[in-house]
Design a protein around this motif. Structure first.
Motif, PDB file in Angstrom:
ATOM      1  N   ALA A   1     -45.293  18.699  84.574  1.00 42.74           N
ATOM      2  CA  ALA A   1     -46.046  18.501  85.810  1.00 42.74           C
ATOM      3  C   ALA A   1     -45.250  19.000  87.015  1.00 42.74           C
ATOM      4  O   ALA A   1     -45.801  19.579  87.955  1.00 42.74           O
ATOM      5  N   VAL A   2     -43.938  18.805  86.948  1.00 45.31           N
ATOM      6  CA  VAL A   2     -43.079  19.299  88.040  1.00 45.31           C
ATOM      7  C   VAL A   2     -43.099  20.820  88.082  1.00 45.31           C
ATOM      8  O   VAL A   2     -43.149  21.435  89.161  1.00 45.31           O
ATOM      9  N   GLY A   3     -43.085  21.470  86.920  1.00 46.66           N
ATOM     10  CA  GLY A   3     -43.132  22.933  86.894  1.00 46.66           C
ATOM     11  C   GLY A   3     -44.425  23.474  87.453  1.00 46.66           C
ATOM     12  O   GLY A   3     -44.429  24.450  88.224  1.00 46.66           O
ATOM     13  N   VAL A   4     -45.546  22.850  87.071  1.00 43.17           N
ATOM     14  CA  VAL A   4     -46.847  23.275  87.604  1.00 43.17           C
ATOM     15  C   VAL A   4     -46.873  23.121  89.126  1.00 43.17           C
ATOM     16  O   VAL A   4     -47.315  24.020  89.855  1.00 43.17           O
ATOM     17  N   LEU A   5     -46.385  21.981  89.564  1.00 42.21           N
ATOM     18  CA  LEU A   5     -46.405  21.702  91.002  1.00 42.21           C
ATOM     19  C   LEU A   5     -45.469  22.653  91.757  1.00 42.21           C
ATOM     20  O   LEU A   5     -45.805  23.134  92.853  1.00 42.21           O
ATOM     21  N   SER A   6     -44.327  22.934  91.183  1.00 38.02           N
ATOM     22  CA  SER A   6     -43.373  23.845  91.837  1.00 38.02           C
ATOM     23  C   SER A   6     -43.990  25.217  92.041  1.00 38.02           C
ATOM     24  O   SER A   6     -43.834  25.833  93.105  1.00 38.02           O
ATOM     25  N   ARG A   7     -44.682  25.703  91.011  1.00 35.85           N
ATOM     26  CA  ARG A   7     -45.316  27.015  91.132  1.00 35.85           C
ATOM     27  C   ARG A   7     -46.351  27.015  92.249  1.00 35.85           C
ATOM     28  O   ARG A   7     -46.461  27.974  93.010  1.00 35.85           O
ATOM     29  N   ALA A   8     -47.101  25.912  92.385  1.00 33.61           N
ATOM     30  CA  ALA A   8     -48.106  25.822  93.440  1.00 33.61           C
ATOM     31  C   ALA A   8     -47.462  25.879  94.825  1.00 33.61           C
ATOM     32  O   ALA A   8     -47.949  26.572  95.728  1.00 33.61           O
TER      33      ALA A   8
ATOM     34  N   ALA B   1     -44.976  24.124 105.586  1.00 32.75           N
ATOM     35  CA  ALA B   1     -43.677  23.476 105.377  1.00 32.75           C
ATOM     36  C   ALA B   1     -43.780  22.455 104.252  1.00 32.75           C
ATOM     37  O   ALA B   1     -44.400  21.394 104.409  1.00 32.75           O
ATOM     38  N   ALA B   2     -43.202  22.757 103.106  1.00 30.96           N
ATOM     39  CA  ALA B   2     -43.122  21.783 102.015  1.00 30.96           C
ATOM     40  C   ALA B   2     -42.090  20.732 102.399  1.00 30.96           C
ATOM     41  O   ALA B   2     -40.921  21.043 102.631  1.00 30.96           O
ATOM     42  N   THR B   3     -42.516  19.480 102.478  1.00 32.83           N
ATOM     43  CA  THR B   3     -41.644  18.433 103.022  1.00 32.83           C
ATOM     44  C   THR B   3     -41.317  17.314 102.045  1.00 32.83           C
ATOM     45  O   THR B   3     -40.306  16.645 102.204  1.00 32.83           O
ATOM     46  N   MET B   4     -42.165  17.089 101.028  1.00 31.35           N
ATOM     47  CA  MET B   4     -41.923  15.979 100.108  1.00 31.35           C
ATOM     48  C   MET B   4     -42.200  16.449  98.673  1.00 31.35           C
ATOM     49  O   MET B   4     -43.114  17.246  98.447  1.00 31.35           O
ATOM     50  N   PHE B   5     -41.394  15.906  97.732  1.00 31.87           N
ATOM     51  CA  PHE B   5     -41.573  16.278  96.324  1.00 31.87           C
ATOM     52  C   PHE B   5     -41.148  15.081  95.464  1.00 31.87           C
ATOM     53  O   PHE B   5     -40.050  14.553  95.642  1.00 31.87           O
ATOM     54  N   GLU B   6     -42.018  14.666  94.553  1.00 30.90           N
ATOM     55  CA  GLU B   6     -41.730  13.522  93.690  1.00 30.90           C
ATOM     56  C   GLU B   6     -42.053  13.876  92.247  1.00 30.90           C
ATOM     57  O   GLU B   6     -43.045  14.562  91.971  1.00 30.90           O
ATOM     58  N   GLY B   7     -41.222  13.395  91.326  1.00 29.91           N
ATOM     59  CA  GLY B   7     -41.488  13.614  89.910  1.00 29.91           C
ATOM     60  C   GLY B   7     -41.141  12.378  89.105  1.00 29.91           C
ATOM     61  O   GLY B   7     -41.507  11.268  89.458  1.00 29.91           O
ATOM     62  N   SER B   8     -40.385  12.572  88.062  1.00 24.47           N
ATOM     63  CA  SER B   8     -40.014  11.465  87.191  1.00 24.47           C
ATOM     64  C   SER B   8     -39.013  10.530  87.869  1.00 24.47           C
ATOM     65  O   SER B   8     -38.285  10.927  88.790  1.00 24.47           O
TER      66      SER B   8
ATOM     67  N   VAL C   1     -36.832  11.630  81.365  1.00 26.33           N
ATOM     68  CA  VAL C   1     -38.219  11.219  81.156  1.00 26.33           C
ATOM     69  C   VAL C   1     -39.148  12.267  81.762  1.00 26.33           C
ATOM     70  O   VAL C   1     -38.983  12.645  82.932  1.00 26.33           O
ATOM     71  N   LEU C   2     -40.104  12.722  80.968  1.00 26.22           N
ATOM     72  CA  LEU C   2     -41.081  13.671  81.506  1.00 26.22           C
ATOM     73  C   LEU C   2     -41.979  12.983  82.529  1.00 26.22           C
ATOM     74  O   LEU C   2     -42.393  11.838  82.303  1.00 26.22           O
ATOM     75  N   PRO C   3     -42.277  13.642  83.628  1.00 31.32           N
ATOM     76  CA  PRO C   3     -43.111  13.001  84.652  1.00 31.32           C
ATOM     77  C   PRO C   3     -44.566  12.910  84.199  1.00 31.32           C
ATOM     78  O   PRO C   3     -45.149  13.886  83.725  1.00 31.32           O
ATOM     79  N   SER C   4     -45.133  11.726  84.319  1.00 29.58           N
ATOM     80  CA  SER C   4     -46.568  11.573  84.069  1.00 29.58           C
ATOM     81  C   SER C   4     -47.373  11.934  85.306  1.00 29.58           C
ATOM     82  O   SER C   4     -48.599  12.084  85.233  1.00 29.58           O
TER      83      SER C   4
END
Length: 486
Positions: A264-271, A336-343, A348-351
């Motif tokens: 999920a973090v990888g998908v979000l990072s690409r976005a 401006a990307a300002t916040m990022f949350e994952g696992s 632990v893989l992020p749900s």
């Protein structure tokens, strides 16, 4: 071939003639400075009154933190004590818990009122940084020719200077023909909803329309416009809107030892990368274009030729402006990307992964247009796009062909004859946006001359204002009120 060459040469000569003719006719839009009216002020005494106000930690409620109610009560009592004529002769109407609206009635009720604004709240000092201040942030110390403390620039300096000017005008027996409204909000730093927004609503309910609005905003800066040596008094004629897009991706979760090809973090990072790599288009318009209309004629001939012929050179100018973050913000809706949350744990893989991208919306763009841009650029059904928190549309661009603009420009040149006056786009928010629709002449200007390094003091360490600079601000407000109300 020879004929083609001659036609090409003729075309170049004609183009050069047009460019030069337009540059030679690119005349100054600065009024000749007039002599300011006599005005007497004890600068040291005024500085001491400002210093006393800076000692009060007037913090508005924010993010679960309650407002410093006692500090606001003390400040209002302080203003009553030190500006007795204002409180004896103007009608005072408290608004909400901490804001106040004053009315100085004019002798001609048929004239639209002028509104002069400021705010009483300040931003907090970042915990742990207090020791880095030259003077304690709420000391109100006067030293080395400066008044030190949070709020000296943003924005108790403006509020106290306005009150000093009105107090002095009252003492001289001045009676305005046009009614003057003073609106001082208590929550500008957290959106202004209980202060300025409520006061604007009150005026609308009363059927009031305004001749003009003057709030905090641009200042006099040197070296901000290439080719212009004189200080430029920047008057905000518009401000950007704001929206924060929230991007959420759902994942399967589980142990990181057996990951999928993309989490999920990888998908979000690409976005997020896609949004950074494809910003919204840059455009030179509104307040940003008007800035060059007013300072262009004061430039050396080569640069004057460029800005007198933006019909040809605009793409080149825009390319140069987008090369630096400070000027890029003036010509496009910024990303401006300002916040990022994952696992919550490294193995632990992020749900669920979440990012927030903040956009400052250029006048002419819209909040909905920004969100459509996000969906189009991300182009991934796994990324859910929503909105987080406060959002606002960009303000209209105020006119610079009105009597209200002429009054403001003339007033600045009377008190600061060395300064060039120019409109520009505010990239931050002010309380003035709440008065949209009450006037087509909403301006944002603080009559202070700063150096480039002083800009970091706004919301930063060592906020201060010079004693003499503050005295000049008081003189400006007095001159402006004379010009605007007589």
């Amino acid at each position: 071939m020879k004929r083609l060459f001659l036609l090409l040469l003729l075309g170049i000569c004609l183009l050069a003639g047009v460019l030069v003719t337009r540059a030679l006719g690119y005349s100054s839009r600065q009024p000749t400075p007039e002599e300011a009216a006599p005005f007497s002020l004890d600068a040291d005494a005024a500085a001491k009154r400002l210093a006393g106000a800076l000692r009060l930690k007037t913090l508005a409620a924010s993010e679960g933190r309650p407002a410093e109610d006692a500090a606001f009560v003390a400040l209002h009592d302080y203003l009553r004590e030190h500006f007795p004529r204002v409180h004896a002769e103007l009608r005072r109407e408290p608004q909400g818990a901490h804001s106040v609206l004053y009315t100085w009635p004019g002798t001609d009720a048929s004239l639209k009122p002028v509104l002069v604004m400021g705010h009483l709240d300040v931003v907090p000092v970042e915990p742990g940084t207090e020791g880095g201040w030259t003077r304690p942030p709420f000391s109100g110390d006067i030293a080395d020719g400066y008044v030190w403390g949070r709020g000296a620039l943003d924005d108790k300096g403006s509020v106290l200077a306005i009150l000093e000017a009105v107090e002095a005008l009252l003492a001289s027996g001045d009676r305005p023909r046009r009614t003057v409204l003073l609106a001082f909000g208590g929550d500008e730093e957290v959106g202004g909803h209980e202060g300025a927004e409520a006061m604007a609503k009150l005026l609308r309910e009363r059927g009031v329309t305004l001749e003009s609005v003057l709030d905090e905003g641009g200042m006099m800066l040197t070296g901000t416009v290439p080719g212009v040596k004189a200080p430029v008094a920047l008057v905000g004629v518009a401000e950007k809107g704001m929206v924060s897009a929230e991007l959420v991706v759902a994942g399967e979760g589980g142990h990181s030892s057996m990951p999928p090809s993309q989490t999920a973090v990888g998908v979000l990072s690409r976005a997020v990368v896609r949004l950074e790599e494809e910003p919204m288009p840059a455009r030179l318009r509104g307040g940003s274009r008007a800035l060059f209309d007013f300072v262009g004629p004061e430039m050396p001939f080569g640069m004057r030729l460029v800005f007198a012929n933006l019909w040809l050179f605009e793409p080149l100018v825009v390319r140069q402006l987008t090369a630096q973050p400070s000027t890029n913000a003036a010509v496009r809706t910024t990303t401006a990307a300002t916040m990022f949350e994952g696992s919550v744990k490294d193995n632990v893989l992020p749900s669920r992964a979440r990012a927030v991208v903040n956009f400052r919306v250029l006048p002419g763009d819209t909040v909905e247009g920004v969100l459509e841009h996000v969906r189009r650029v991300v182009d991934d059904s796994r990324v859910k796009v929503g909105v987080m928190g406060f959002q606002s549309e960009p303000s209209p661009v105020s006119r610079t062909d009105t009597e209200a603009w002429s009054v403001l420009q003339r007033s600045i040149r009377q008190v600061f004859p060395e300064a060039l006056v120019a409109p520009y786009l505010m990239v931050g928010a002010t309380d003035a946006r709440h008065f949209t629709g009450l006037s087509d002449s909403v301006y944002r200007f603080m009559p202070l001359r700063l150096e480039r390094e002083d800009l970091a003091r706004l919301h930063g360490r060592d906020e201060r204002v010079s004693v003499q600079g503050y005295a000049s601000a008081v003189r400006f407000y007095a001159q402006y009120l004379r010009n605007a109300t007589h």
